[in-house]
Motif scaffolding. Structure first.
Motif, PDB file in Angstrom:
ATOM      1  N   VAL A   1       0.822  -1.212   0.000  1.00 39.84           N
ATOM      2  CA  VAL A   1       0.000   0.000   0.000  1.00 39.84           C
ATOM      3  C   VAL A   1       0.860   1.268   0.000  1.00 39.84           C
ATOM      4  O   VAL A   1       0.647   2.194  -0.795  1.00 39.84           O
ATOM      5  CB  VAL A   1      -0.979   0.015   1.197  1.00 39.84           C
ATOM      6  CG1 VAL A   1      -1.656   1.384   1.316  1.00 39.84           C
ATOM      7  CG2 VAL A   1      -2.036  -1.068   1.037  1.00 39.84           C
TER       8      VAL A   1
ATOM      9  N   LYS B   1       1.089   4.013  -2.984  1.00 42.24           N
ATOM     10  CA  LYS B   1       0.650   5.374  -2.662  1.00 42.24           C
ATOM     11  C   LYS B   1       1.702   6.400  -3.074  1.00 42.24           C
ATOM     12  O   LYS B   1       1.388   7.503  -3.510  1.00 42.24           O
ATOM     13  CB  LYS B   1       0.380   5.475  -1.149  1.00 42.24           C
ATOM     14  CG  LYS B   1      -0.255   6.796  -0.718  1.00 42.24           C
ATOM     15  CD  LYS B   1      -0.430   6.836   0.792  1.00 42.24           C
ATOM     16  CE  LYS B   1      -1.414   5.772   1.282  1.00 42.24           C
ATOM     17  NZ  LYS B   1      -1.639   5.857   2.752  1.00 42.24           N
TER      18      LYS B   1
ATOM     19  N   LYS C   1       2.660   5.489  -7.469  1.00 43.10           N
ATOM     20  CA  LYS C   1       1.478   5.573  -8.357  1.00 43.10           C
ATOM     21  C   LYS C   1       1.702   4.911  -9.729  1.00 43.10           C
ATOM     22  O   LYS C   1       1.661   5.562 -10.781  1.00 43.10           O
ATOM     23  CB  LYS C   1       1.058   7.034  -8.551  1.00 43.10           C
ATOM     24  CG  LYS C   1       0.595   7.723  -7.278  1.00 43.10           C
ATOM     25  CD  LYS C   1       0.163   9.156  -7.554  1.00 43.10           C
ATOM     26  CE  LYS C   1      -0.473   9.799  -6.327  1.00 43.10           C
ATOM     27  NZ  LYS C   1       0.414   9.884  -5.174  1.00 43.10           N
TER      28      LYS C   1
ATOM     29  N   ASN D   1     -10.087  -9.393  -0.559  1.00 42.93           N
ATOM     30  CA  ASN D   1      -9.750  -8.023  -0.165  1.00 42.93           C
ATOM     31  C   ASN D   1      -8.310  -7.718  -0.562  1.00 42.93           C
ATOM     32  O   ASN D   1      -7.367  -8.293  -0.022  1.00 42.93           O
ATOM     33  CB  ASN D   1      -9.919  -7.855   1.348  1.00 42.93           C
ATOM     34  CG  ASN D   1      -9.500  -6.463   1.812  1.00 42.93           C
ATOM     35  OD1 ASN D   1      -9.721  -5.480   1.116  1.00 42.93           O
ATOM     36  ND2 ASN D   1      -8.883  -6.398   2.983  1.00 42.93           N
TER      37      ASN D   1
ATOM     38  N   GLU E   1      -4.386  -2.725  -1.547  1.00 40.97           N
ATOM     39  CA  GLU E   1      -3.959  -1.564  -2.333  1.00 40.97           C
ATOM     40  C   GLU E   1      -4.992  -1.097  -3.352  1.00 40.97           C
ATOM     41  O   GLU E   1      -4.773  -0.094  -4.048  1.00 40.97           O
ATOM     42  CB  GLU E   1      -2.632  -1.859  -3.048  1.00 40.97           C
ATOM     43  CG  GLU E   1      -2.680  -2.998  -4.043  1.00 40.97           C
ATOM     44  CD  GLU E   1      -2.283  -4.340  -3.444  1.00 40.97           C
ATOM     45  OE1 GLU E   1      -1.702  -5.155  -4.169  1.00 40.97           O
ATOM     46  OE2 GLU E   1      -2.578  -4.553  -2.249  1.00 40.97           O
ATOM     47  N   GLN E   2      -6.124  -1.786  -3.451  1.00 47.48           N
ATOM     48  CA  GLN E   2      -7.073  -1.475  -4.532  1.00 47.48           C
ATOM     49  C   GLN E   2      -7.624  -0.050  -4.436  1.00 47.48           C
ATOM     50  O   GLN E   2      -7.696   0.666  -5.435  1.00 47.48           O
ATOM     51  CB  GLN E   2      -8.229  -2.487  -4.537  1.00 47.48           C
ATOM     52  CG  GLN E   2      -9.162  -2.294  -5.731  1.00 47.48           C
ATOM     53  CD  GLN E   2      -9.951  -3.536  -6.054  1.00 47.48           C
ATOM     54  OE1 GLN E   2      -9.818  -4.570  -5.389  1.00 47.48           O
ATOM     55  NE2 GLN E   2     -10.787  -3.459  -7.072  1.00 47.48           N
ATOM     56  N   LYS E   3      -7.989   0.372  -3.240  1.00 48.17           N
ATOM     57  CA  LYS E   3      -8.549   1.718  -3.081  1.00 48.17           C
ATOM     58  C   LYS E   3      -7.531   2.796  -3.442  1.00 48.17           C
ATOM     59  O   LYS E   3      -7.891   3.829  -4.038  1.00 48.17           O
ATOM     60  CB  LYS E   3      -9.039   1.926  -1.648  1.00 48.17           C
ATOM     61  CG  LYS E   3     -10.336   1.184  -1.323  1.00 48.17           C
ATOM     62  CD  LYS E   3     -10.815   1.530   0.072  1.00 48.17           C
ATOM     63  CE  LYS E   3     -12.131   0.812   0.394  1.00 48.17           C
ATOM     64  NZ  LYS E   3     -12.603   1.136   1.767  1.00 48.17           N
ATOM     65  N   VAL E   4      -6.278   2.565  -3.078  1.00 46.59           N
ATOM     66  CA  VAL E   4      -5.229   3.538  -3.405  1.00 46.59           C
ATOM     67  C   VAL E   4      -5.085   3.648  -4.923  1.00 46.59           C
ATOM     68  O   VAL E   4      -5.011   4.743  -5.487  1.00 46.59           O
ATOM     69  CB  VAL E   4      -3.883   3.127  -2.777  1.00 46.59           C
ATOM     70  CG1 VAL E   4      -2.775   4.106  -3.193  1.00 46.59           C
ATOM     71  CG2 VAL E   4      -3.985   3.090  -1.265  1.00 46.59           C
TER      72      VAL E   4
ATOM     73  N   GLU F   1      -7.276   2.988  -7.287  1.00 40.66           N
ATOM     74  CA  GLU F   1      -8.463   3.607  -7.878  1.00 40.66           C
ATOM     75  C   GLU F   1      -8.511   5.106  -7.604  1.00 40.66           C
ATOM     76  O   GLU F   1      -9.073   5.868  -8.394  1.00 40.66           O
ATOM     77  CB  GLU F   1      -9.724   2.924  -7.352  1.00 40.66           C
ATOM     78  CG  GLU F   1      -9.872   1.488  -7.864  1.00 40.66           C
ATOM     79  CD  GLU F   1     -11.030   0.752  -7.186  1.00 40.66           C
ATOM     80  OE1 GLU F   1     -11.591   1.297  -6.198  1.00 40.66           O
ATOM     81  OE2 GLU F   1     -11.354  -0.366  -7.627  1.00 40.66           O
ATOM     82  N   SER F   2      -7.893   5.544  -6.510  1.00 39.78           N
ATOM     83  CA  SER F   2      -7.956   6.964  -6.131  1.00 39.78           C
ATOM     84  C   SER F   2      -7.255   7.875  -7.139  1.00 39.78           C
ATOM     85  O   SER F   2      -7.582   9.053  -7.257  1.00 39.78           O
ATOM     86  CB  SER F   2      -7.349   7.171  -4.737  1.00 39.78           C
ATOM     87  OG  SER F   2      -5.938   6.990  -4.762  1.00 39.78           O
TER      88      SER F   2
ATOM     89  N   LYS G   1      -5.058   0.770 -11.949  1.00 40.15           N
ATOM     90  CA  LYS G   1      -5.927  -0.411 -11.964  1.00 40.15           C
ATOM     91  C   LYS G   1      -5.150  -1.673 -11.600  1.00 40.15           C
ATOM     92  O   LYS G   1      -3.919  -1.710 -11.682  1.00 40.15           O
ATOM     93  CB  LYS G   1      -6.578  -0.581 -13.327  1.00 40.15           C
ATOM     94  CG  LYS G   1      -5.618  -0.860 -14.461  1.00 40.15           C
ATOM     95  CD  LYS G   1      -6.367  -1.074 -15.787  1.00 40.15           C
ATOM     96  CE  LYS G   1      -5.392  -1.364 -16.932  1.00 40.15           C
ATOM     97  NZ  LYS G   1      -6.107  -1.639 -18.199  1.00 40.15           N
TER      98      LYS G   1
END
Length: 483
Positions: A422, A426, A429, A443, A446-449, A451-452, A456
């Motif tokens: 993660v 972050k 990128k 789960n 790192e997926q949310k990071v 997508e932010s 992908k």
């Protein structure tokens, strides 16, 4: 090597002193031999001028993105005016630069066709710089060195670089802890006494010794002799296709040149000097500076004429070699940003990679096929133990990293101290993060990071039947039964 430091190159100012001249090129076509004599007839197409001598060192320093203060003296003539105009275009600080009607600006005119040199015409008068100019610099020495991070003395044996002027500048630089890098000429080297780095080539070493060095052991002896004679900290001996041999106190280390198509070696020595002078104040060690100098020289010799290497070209060359694959997180941020600005797709993957096997190789190649550059994060020994227990890893982190760095499909490697990627994602990128398809519907931290910022995840097929755990179990079965 912390390549991140290169970002600060625009804060560096190099003071350049030496023999300034103009490189003039008359380029044309050759279609026939003269009826008057057995010589080719060149039909002129273009005429160009460039800064030469110490001016070519300046070209390289500016090309890297650093700043320059120039001192020296040229003639009050057409070519002297050209040099001053070029200084003005490049925002060179020439407040202490001299123009004297008794000095004749040196010009080297090359007649070329299809990137081949037919003839060189030199217009020069070898003279010492006017005493008035020496006195002027001596009286303003504090102002001359204000804001300076390194000093280059570029000696072309045309008269400007005499012992009195050299020692004046070297002693002042030493008193300010400013490194002095000298490109030498001739046989009188005592004028360079006390410099930080001397960068002769083999011919210049032979000229100094007044005999030709034969064999590697003789080269080692000669290198140490020159270093001791001049009381310098480092001798960086440039050896053309063999790269650079670095002599320091009690040691010699060789840094091979990079394999490149050589078009023209003109100015390669100036590039080496400029790269060392520009990067040394950023904190790079001499071994790293030799590697970087080889990188820049490889760019220059692939061009025609007295060429330069830009910072972007240096970074691109670093991307093409495994020399700098293991990088820090800070360095990775800079490299990824640069790659993405160039329109490259950066792919990331991570893992323990303990007992590297066919499944790992398959996943690396698959990941690389999804983009242009592949970055692999390798779990540290501590994070492997946290994830897999105290008996793992089987192979320590240094050896795992070394093996992955040897893979052609892997461009960069980062040591990962955390149990998941993660923090790395972050920071750097990447465009794509690769996971095995066994992670689907799970789960993924790192997926949310991803997508932010528009990144992908790509889930790739597993190489069936291959895993480190299976290999360990098989080893235990085979060798355990023999006990």
């Amino acid at each position: 090597m912390n390549v991140e430091r290169i970002k600060n190159i625009n804060h560096i100012t190099v003071l350049v002193f030496g023999d300034y001249m103009v490189d003039s090129y008359i380029n044309g076509d050759v279609k026939r031999i003269s009826p008057e004599a057995p010589v080719p007839v060149v039909e002129i197409k273009t005429r160009t001028k460039k800064l030469g001598g110490a001016g070519n060192v300046i070209n390289n320093i500016i090309s890297f993105g650093a700043k320059v203060k120039a001192i020296g003296c040229i003639g009050d003539d057409e070519n002297g005016n050209f040099i001053k105009e070029e200084f003005n275009k490049m925002n060179i600080d020439d407040a202490f630069f001299g123009i004297d009607k008794n000095v004749c600006t040196i010009v080297k005119t090359r007649i070329t066709a299809k990137k081949q040199q037919f003839l060189r015409l030199d217009e020069e008068k070898k003279k010492l710089l006017p005493k008035e100019y020496y006195d002027y610099i001596s009286e303003n020495l504090n102002n001359v060195f204000e804001g300076v991070n390194s000093l280059v003395i570029s000696d072309y044996a045309k008269g400007a670089v005499n012992e009195e002027f050299c020692q004046l500048l070297i002693e002042k630089a030493k008193s300010l802890n400013i490194p002095v890098i000298i490109d030498p000429k001739g046989t009188v080297y005592k004028k360079y006494k006390g410099a930080t780095v001397l960068t002769p080539n083999l011919k210049e070493l032979n000229d100094y010794l007044q005999y030709e060095v034969q064999g590697d052991s003789a080269l080692t002896e000669a290198g140490f002799k020159l270093r001791e004679d001049c009381e310098i900290e480092y001798l960086a001996l440039t050896r053309s296709e063999k790269g650079i041999s670095l002599f320091s106190k009690g040691s010699r280390e060789d840094f091979p040149a990079l394999a490149k198509d050589v078009i023209d070696v003109t100015g390669a020595g100036d590039t080496v000097v400029a790269s060392i002078a520009t990067l040394m104040p950023l904190g790079f060690s001499m071994p790293d500076l030799c590697k970087l100098a080889n990188q820049t020289a490889s760019v220059v010799v692939s061009k025609f004429g007295a060429a330069t290497c830009t910072l972007d070209e240096l970074m691109a060359t670093m991307e093409d070699t495994g020399e700098f694959k293991l990088i820090s997180l800070d360095t990775a941020k800079y490299i990824v940003e640069d790659l993405k600005n160039k329109g490259k797709t950066v792919v990331f993957t991570n893992g323990c990679f303990d007992l590297i096997h066919a499944g790992h190789l398959y996943s690396f190649k698959y990941a690389k096929s999804l983009g242009d550059v592949l970055i692999v994060a390798v779990n540290s020994d501590a994070s492997v133990k946290k994830n897999k227990g105290d008996l793992r890893p089987i192979i320590n982190q240094d050896d795992r990293i070394k093996m992955i760095c040897e893979l052609e499909c892997v461009d960069y490697v980062i040591l990962m101290e955390d149990s998941n990627p993660v923090n790395i994602i972050k920071n750097i990128k990447p465009n794509i993060s690769v996971k095995g398809e066994d992670w689907k519907n799970k789960n993924v931290p790192e997926q949310k990071v991803l997508e932010s910022y528009g990144g992908k995840i790509e889930f790739i097929p597993l190489y069936q039947g291959k895993s480190t755990t299976n290999i360990i179990e098989k080893i235990l079965k085979v060798y355990g039964s023999n006990e």
